[in-house]
Design a protein around this motif. Structure first.
Motif, PDB file in Angstrom:
ATOM      1  N   ARG A 176      -8.467   4.631   0.441  1.00 12.14           N
ATOM      2  CA  ARG A 176      -9.555   4.907  -0.506  1.00 12.14           C
ATOM      3  C   ARG A 176     -10.569   3.764  -0.559  1.00 12.14           C
ATOM      4  O   ARG A 176     -11.770   3.997  -0.694  1.00 12.14           O
ATOM      5  CB  ARG A 176      -8.955   5.144  -1.895  1.00 12.14           C
ATOM      6  CG  ARG A 176      -9.962   5.446  -2.985  1.00 12.14           C
ATOM      7  CD  ARG A 176      -9.291   5.814  -4.311  1.00 12.14           C
ATOM      8  NE  ARG A 176      -8.112   5.048  -4.655  1.00 12.14           N
ATOM      9  CZ  ARG A 176      -8.129   3.854  -5.273  1.00 12.14           C
ATOM     10  NH1 ARG A 176      -9.275   3.297  -5.586  1.00 12.14           N
ATOM     11  NH2 ARG A 176      -7.006   3.238  -5.565  1.00 12.14           N
ATOM     12  N   THR A 178       2.878   3.396  -3.887  1.00 10.49           N
ATOM     13  CA  THR A 178       2.448   4.544  -4.687  1.00 10.49           C
ATOM     14  C   THR A 178       2.251   5.742  -3.762  1.00 10.49           C
ATOM     15  O   THR A 178       2.218   5.594  -2.535  1.00 10.49           O
ATOM     16  CB  THR A 178       1.125   4.253  -5.424  1.00 10.49           C
ATOM     17  OG1 THR A 178       0.111   3.971  -4.459  1.00 10.49           O
ATOM     18  CG2 THR A 178       1.270   3.071  -6.377  1.00 10.49           C
ATOM     19  N   SER A 179       2.091   6.914  -4.348  1.00  8.45           N
ATOM     20  CA  SER A 179       1.928   8.117  -3.534  1.00  8.45           C
ATOM     21  C   SER A 179       0.580   8.144  -2.821  1.00  8.45           C
ATOM     22  O   SER A 179       0.450   8.741  -1.766  1.00  8.45           O
ATOM     23  CB  SER A 179       2.094   9.365  -4.401  1.00  8.45           C
ATOM     24  OG  SER A 179       1.143   9.359  -5.437  1.00  8.45           O
ATOM     25  N   GLU A 180      -0.423   7.499  -3.389  1.00  7.32           N
ATOM     26  CA  GLU A 180      -1.740   7.459  -2.753  1.00  7.32           C
ATOM     27  C   GLU A 180      -1.980   6.061  -2.191  1.00  7.32           C
ATOM     28  O   GLU A 180      -1.928   5.071  -2.914  1.00  7.32           O
ATOM     29  CB  GLU A 180      -2.848   7.775  -3.766  1.00  7.32           C
ATOM     30  CG  GLU A 180      -4.234   7.711  -3.157  1.00  7.32           C
ATOM     31  CD  GLU A 180      -5.345   7.687  -4.199  1.00  7.32           C
ATOM     32  OE1 GLU A 180      -6.465   7.314  -3.829  1.00  7.32           O
ATOM     33  OE2 GLU A 180      -5.085   8.018  -5.356  1.00  7.32           O
ATOM     34  N   ASP A 181      -2.247   5.973  -0.905  1.00  9.36           N
ATOM     35  CA  ASP A 181      -2.503   4.691  -0.254  1.00  9.36           C
ATOM     36  C   ASP A 181      -3.880   4.167  -0.691  1.00  9.36           C
ATOM     37  O   ASP A 181      -4.897   4.742  -0.329  1.00  9.36           O
ATOM     38  CB  ASP A 181      -2.458   4.848   1.260  1.00  9.36           C
ATOM     39  CG  ASP A 181      -2.717   3.562   2.017  1.00  9.36           C
ATOM     40  OD1 ASP A 181      -3.005   2.526   1.386  1.00  9.36           O
ATOM     41  OD2 ASP A 181      -2.638   3.595   3.258  1.00  9.36           O
ATOM     42  N   ASN A 197       0.816  -1.215   0.000  1.00 10.83           N
ATOM     43  CA  ASN A 197       0.000   0.000   0.000  1.00 10.83           C
ATOM     44  C   ASN A 197       0.850   1.266   0.000  1.00 10.83           C
ATOM     45  O   ASN A 197       0.349   2.354  -0.266  1.00 10.83           O
ATOM     46  CB  ASN A 197      -0.959   0.011   1.189  1.00 10.83           C
ATOM     47  CG  ASN A 197      -0.244   0.174   2.517  1.00 10.83           C
ATOM     48  OD1 ASN A 197       0.712  -0.551   2.812  1.00 10.83           O
ATOM     49  ND2 ASN A 197      -0.688   1.118   3.313  1.00 10.83           N
ATOM     50  N   ARG A 198       2.167   1.118   0.245  1.00  8.37           N
ATOM     51  CA  ARG A 198       3.060   2.287   0.241  1.00  8.37           C
ATOM     52  C   ARG A 198       3.917   2.356  -1.015  1.00  8.37           C
ATOM     53  O   ARG A 198       4.857   3.151  -1.085  1.00  8.37           O
ATOM     54  CB  ARG A 198       3.933   2.261   1.491  1.00  8.37           C
ATOM     55  CG  ARG A 198       3.092   2.518   2.750  1.00  8.37           C
ATOM     56  CD  ARG A 198       3.945   2.760   3.946  1.00  8.37           C
ATOM     57  NE  ARG A 198       4.204   1.485   4.597  1.00  8.37           N
ATOM     58  CZ  ARG A 198       5.174   1.275   5.460  1.00  8.37           C
ATOM     59  NH1 ARG A 198       6.004   2.225   5.787  1.00  8.37           N
ATOM     60  NH2 ARG A 198       5.344   0.098   6.005  1.00  8.37           N
TER      61      ARG A 198
END
Length: 144
Positions: free
Chosen positions: A53, A46-49, A43-44
């Motif tokens: 979401r 990418t810049s968005e977790d 989950n880390r």
């Protein structure tokens, strides 16, 4: 023989590593994120977790985040074994659009393919629904 059901996952890639299945820039970036030969939880990457979401319930999200492993880079660099197991029927359950390409390839390989309008972490947010889909899929696999 036993069957295999893939759920919102990449398909087998015998003789290749996971790193060889993704764009080279992604493989390089992930290798650069490693500390002591281990990657942070996915989950880390990418810049968005995506967990934030996709899992709205705070308790479920917290429980999932604690369970996410840090995996060795060597795991993703290892060559995958031969595939498929002889005589094993296969099926694919697609939960998210991210895995549409894999679902098409599975269908092209004559696998049973089920498309469920959900998201990648529906196993966490809607476990009964996903379990029902898996049970129905498994029943079709053993009856063929």
């Amino acid at each position: 023989p036993a069957g295999v059901i893939f759920v919102d996952a990449i398909l087998p890639h015998p003789g290749r590593s996971w790193f060889e299945t993704v764009p080279p820039a992604l493989a390089k970036r992930l290798k650069g994120m490693a500390t002591d030969g281990r990657l942070p939880p996915w989950n880390r990457w990418t810049s968005e977790d995506p967990v934030a979401r996709l899992v709205a319930a705070p308790a479920a999200r917290a429980e999932l985040l604690v369970a996410l492993p840090s995996i060795p880079v060597a795991y993703l660099a290892a060559r995958a074994p031969d595939w498929p197991p002889i005589g094993a029927p296969c099926a694919y359950v697609q939960l998210s659009e991210t895995y549409a390409r894999e679902a098409i390839a599975a269908r092209d390989g004559a696998w049973d393919v089920v498309r469920e309008a959900a998201h990648h972490l529906a196993m966490v947010t809607e476990p009964d629904r996903v379990a029902s889909v898996l049970a129905q899929t498994a029943e079709r696999l053993v009856s063929t």
